[in-house]
Design an enzyme around this catalytic site. Structure first.
Site, short mmCIF file in Angstrom:
data_model
loop_
_atom_site.label_atom_id
_atom_site.label_comp_id
_atom_site.label_asym_id
_atom_site.label_seq_id
_atom_site.Cartn_x
_atom_site.Cartn_y
_atom_site.Cartn_z
N SER A 1 51.33 169.15 74.17
CA SER A 1 50.72 168.37 75.26
C SER A 1 51.80 167.65 76.07
O SER A 1 51.68 167.52 77.30
CB SER A 1 49.70 167.37 74.70
OG SER A 1 50.32 166.28 74.04
N TYR B 1 50.57 167.93 69.71
CA TYR B 1 51.05 166.75 70.45
C TYR B 1 52.28 167.14 71.26
O TYR B 1 52.39 166.82 72.45
CB TYR B 1 51.35 165.60 69.49
CG TYR B 1 51.90 164.38 70.20
CD1 TYR B 1 51.12 163.64 71.08
CD2 TYR B 1 53.22 163.99 70.00
CE1 TYR B 1 51.64 162.54 71.74
CE2 TYR B 1 53.75 162.88 70.66
CZ TYR B 1 52.95 162.17 71.53
OH TYR B 1 53.47 161.08 72.20
N1 LIG Z 1 54.88 154.68 70.47
C1 LIG Z 1 55.69 155.74 70.46
O1 LIG Z 1 56.56 155.89 69.58
C2 LIG Z 1 55.58 156.76 71.56
C3 LIG Z 1 56.60 157.71 71.67
C4 LIG Z 1 56.55 158.67 72.66
C5 LIG Z 1 55.47 158.69 73.55
N2 LIG Z 1 54.48 157.76 73.43
C6 LIG Z 1 53.37 157.84 74.37
O2 LIG Z 1 53.23 156.59 75.00
C7 LIG Z 1 51.86 156.38 75.37
C8 LIG Z 1 51.40 155.03 74.85
O3 LIG Z 1 51.54 155.03 73.43
P1 LIG Z 1 51.50 153.70 72.57
O4 LIG Z 1 52.40 153.89 71.42
O5 LIG Z 1 51.65 152.51 73.44
O6 LIG Z 1 50.01 153.80 71.99
P2 LIG Z 1 48.84 152.72 71.80
O7 LIG Z 1 49.41 151.38 71.49
O8 LIG Z 1 47.92 153.35 70.83
O9 LIG Z 1 48.16 152.67 73.24
C9 LIG Z 1 47.49 153.79 73.73
C10 LIG Z 1 46.73 153.39 74.97
O10 LIG Z 1 46.02 154.55 75.47
C11 LIG Z 1 44.63 154.25 75.54
N3 LIG Z 1 43.84 155.43 75.19
C12 LIG Z 1 44.02 156.26 74.15
N4 LIG Z 1 43.08 157.21 74.15
C13 LIG Z 1 42.28 156.96 75.21
C14 LIG Z 1 41.11 157.58 75.71
N5 LIG Z 1 40.57 158.67 75.13
N6 LIG Z 1 40.53 157.06 76.82
C15 LIG Z 1 41.05 155.95 77.40
N7 LIG Z 1 42.16 155.32 76.98
C16 LIG Z 1 42.76 155.82 75.88
C17 LIG Z 1 44.41 153.16 74.51
O11 LIG Z 1 43.23 152.44 74.83
P3 LIG Z 1 42.43 151.56 73.71
O12 LIG Z 1 43.47 151.03 72.74
O13 LIG Z 1 41.79 150.49 74.53
O14 LIG Z 1 41.49 152.48 73.03
C18 LIG Z 1 45.68 152.33 74.68
O15 LIG Z 1 45.57 151.48 75.79
C19 LIG Z 1 51.07 157.55 74.79
O16 LIG Z 1 50.87 158.51 75.81
C20 LIG Z 1 52.02 158.10 73.72
O17 LIG Z 1 51.81 159.47 73.47
C21 LIG Z 1 54.51 156.80 72.45
#
Ligand SMILES: NC(=O)c1ccc[n+]([C@@H]2O[C@H](COP(=O)([O-])OP(=O)(O)OC[C@H]3O[C@@H](n4cnc5c(N)ncnc54)[C@H](OP(=O)(O)O)[C@@H]3O)[C@@H](O)[C@H]2O)c1
Length: 260
Positions: A159, A156
């Protein structure tokens, strides 16, 4: 306040968490939206939220699609430009974080992480660039603080490092066309992602108190407002930047979250 009124933004991963918060915030700023996700019901719910901010139904395009499918990515960009006739902002937010250390990782999880978190981001950047060049638009990539500091989620982190490198390189390549490219690097942000992975939010929240110098986790709305700033003309001379939104975590690497 950032202004995105009348602009067109494509936001991936808008059906949940940070992407949904970005969609709602952009809607509140009068930005037209092309939103993607896999879960149609949740995506429709975010679309309805955005209408409550005053956007008309035809100013919001909802498309389900799989980030690891080239055909889906091509369709998403094509239909966005067909609907709105232009593209001003690309927010590469969709991503997955399957928490595995070296010992517990598998090559299948490595491949899907790279496909969604890196390959799709590169591909969407490539597909969107000709349209962004026409509008002197901008890209904001959602990376992570673990692109900068150690974590036991090796691939991760890899990436996210690659996304930051994509940001730096495309910022230089697209600068002559007036297109800016930045990334945001969040720390622990409260989204449904943790509980969907079977982690208890209370535990993650406690870890974030120790991990972040500001002694708290971040909110999705805080990431959304930073993305809106970078996407707006207020950031007109900022490109190639990786903005931490992490309560200071990048200053204090600390110990990694236990891999599960
Ligand atoms: N939350 C944190 O602490 C954090 C910290 C640093 C970075 N991030 C980054 O922020 C971004 C959003 O994270 P989040 O916490 O908001 O996660 P989340 O609530 O799980 O949302 C992830 C989103 O990405 C979509 N997604 C995931 N895999 C996919 C795929 N194979 N094809 C199409 N859509 C896909 C999901 O779609 P569905 O739900 O409709 O499947 C969802 O809309 C990510 O890139 C994550 O790495 C998050």
């Amino acid at each position: 306040m950032a202004s995105l009124k009348g602009k067109v933004a494509l936001i991936t991963g808008a059906s949940s968490g940070i992407g949904a918060a970005v969609a709602r915030h952009f809607a509140s700023l009068g930005c037209y939206l092309s939103l993607t996700g896999r879960n149609e019901e949740r995506l429709n719910g975010v679309g309805k939220d955005c209408q409550q901010w005053g956007l008309q139904a035809d100013q919001i395009l909802l498309q389900t699609g799989e980030m690891s499918s080239d055909a889906d990515l091509e369709r998403i960009v094509l239909e966005t430009v067909e609907r709105f006739g232009r593209l001003d902002v690309l927010v590469n937010n969709a991503g997955i974080a399957k928490l595995r250390n070296l010992e517990r990782s598998t090559m299948e999880i490595f491949d899907i992480t790279m496909d969604v978190n890196v390959r799709a981001v590169f591909h969407l950047t490539k597909l969107a660039s000709p349209h962004l060049i026409k509008t002197k638009g901008t890209i904001v990539n959602v990376s992570s603080v673990v692109s900068k500091v150690p974590s036991c989620n090796t691939f991760y982190s890899m990436s996210r490092y690659m996304v930051d490198q994509l940001t730096t390189n495309t910022a230089v390549e697209l600068a002559p066309y007036g297109v800016r490219v930045n990334s945001v690097c969040p720390g622990i942000i409260h989204t449904p992602a943790f509980e969907r992975k079977g982690m208890k939010w209370e535990k993650v929240r406690e870890i974030s108190k120790r991990r972040h110098p500001l002694s708290r986790h971040g909110e999705d709305t805080e990431v959304a407002s930073a993305i809106a700033f970078l996407a707006s003309d207020n950031a007109a001379s900022i490109t190639g930047h990786h903005l931490p939104i992490d309560g200071g975590r990048h200053c204090m690497p600390g110990s990694p979250i236990d891999a599960t």
